[in-house]
Design an enzyme around this catalytic site. Sequence first.
Site, PDB file in Angstrom:
ATOM      1  N   GLU A 147       5.478 -45.647   6.172  1.00  0.00           N
ATOM      2  CA  GLU A 147       4.160 -45.785   7.262  1.00  0.00           C
ATOM      3  C   GLU A 147       4.683 -46.175   8.171  1.00  0.00           C
ATOM      4  OE1 GLU A 147       1.662 -47.882   4.261  1.00  0.00           O
ATOM      5  OE2 GLU A 147       2.159 -47.471   2.378  1.00  0.00           O
ATOM      6  N   GLU A 176      -7.815 -53.506   6.390  1.00  0.00           N
ATOM      7  CA  GLU A 176      -7.235 -52.482   5.451  1.00  0.00           C
ATOM      8  C   GLU A 176      -7.838 -51.384   4.968  1.00  0.00           C
ATOM      9  OE1 GLU A 176      -4.408 -52.339   3.459  1.00  0.00           O
ATOM     10  OE2 GLU A 176      -3.657 -54.517   4.867  1.00  0.00           O
TER      11      GLU A 176
END
Length: 367
Positions: A252, A315
Amino acid sequence: MVSLKANAFTGTYGVNYGRIADNLPPPESVVTLLKAARIKNTRIYDADHSVLTAFANSGIEIIVGLGNEFLKDIAANGERAVDWIKENIEPFVPKTRIVGIAVGNEILGSTGGQDLWEALVPAVKNMYLALERLQLANSIQLSSPHSEAVFATSFPPSAGAFREEIMPYMRPLLQFFSQVGSPFYINAYPFLAYISDPTHIDVNYALFKKNPGIFDTKTKLHYDNMFMAQIDAAYAALEKVGYTKMEVIVSETGWASKGDPNEVGATLKNARTYNYNLKKLLYKKKGTPYKPHTPIKAYIFALFNENLKPGPTSERNFGLFKPDGSVAYHIGFTGINSAPSLKVRFLIFVIVYSLRLIRAYSLLLPV
């Protein structure tokens, strides 16, 4: 034990397909989107059957996730691993190109509890034995992505080292992955490092822009971006515990396009800059200063914004694409609902203008 022949990442550029949202396109449209963007590697965080069905015959390689909630059960009972693979993998291969299983996500170094740390290695081993038993071990590679929290130090890169308290669990995990030929997966986010200390970290260093960079006095290597420094810190940590040949893959990385007031740098402009420069870097198949001959491989986080994710605003704002399939910002990808290209717009203009001329001319003709 024989090494796995599986290679879960045949390119250099992949994208994480997170789905904690209620406004995303159906998986079939996602396949169309990935093909339009020429993205051939993706990773999901579960083994959702609708996704795996939609990806059949697409040619897109996919890593599925075994959720953290399954680890203790599978660690305690090898038959559970066999059942999980029979239910979530076997029915879909080979039409769906499942090339990897990520066993848990960010377990070591997390605050999830020591019982999860203890479950990780037995769960990984039981999953491998299940793959072997079902004759899938040569085509599906196991991994277990880590966060930067597994490191005690990571600056300068040569000082990279694992936290001592996780070593009773990290060491056997690395030993097993070394035996079966699995790489080390790390979630590397210059964005998170920058927002945690914007006073002392140059944003240009985090964004691959022109900057003085840093000099590692031990290796005599210069780093002009934090992303490569984070990868080489992982290589240094692996070397310190004896794994000099293990490849590091970034599971990621990304940059948020929006954040809370205290999330300095979470802007659309910075997200575009980071992901554009990162895409350019990965497509060059370039290595790091310490491993110049090993092309960097990374999964970008993420395909879409996920409007139901908990936590700070950032997020929910890592997406490269909007829910309707159009691009969130331009870094060279084509969305499935993007505005017509310049060429198409020109052709439309010519057609419309020609029709108007024909109509005007027809009005001048005698009746």
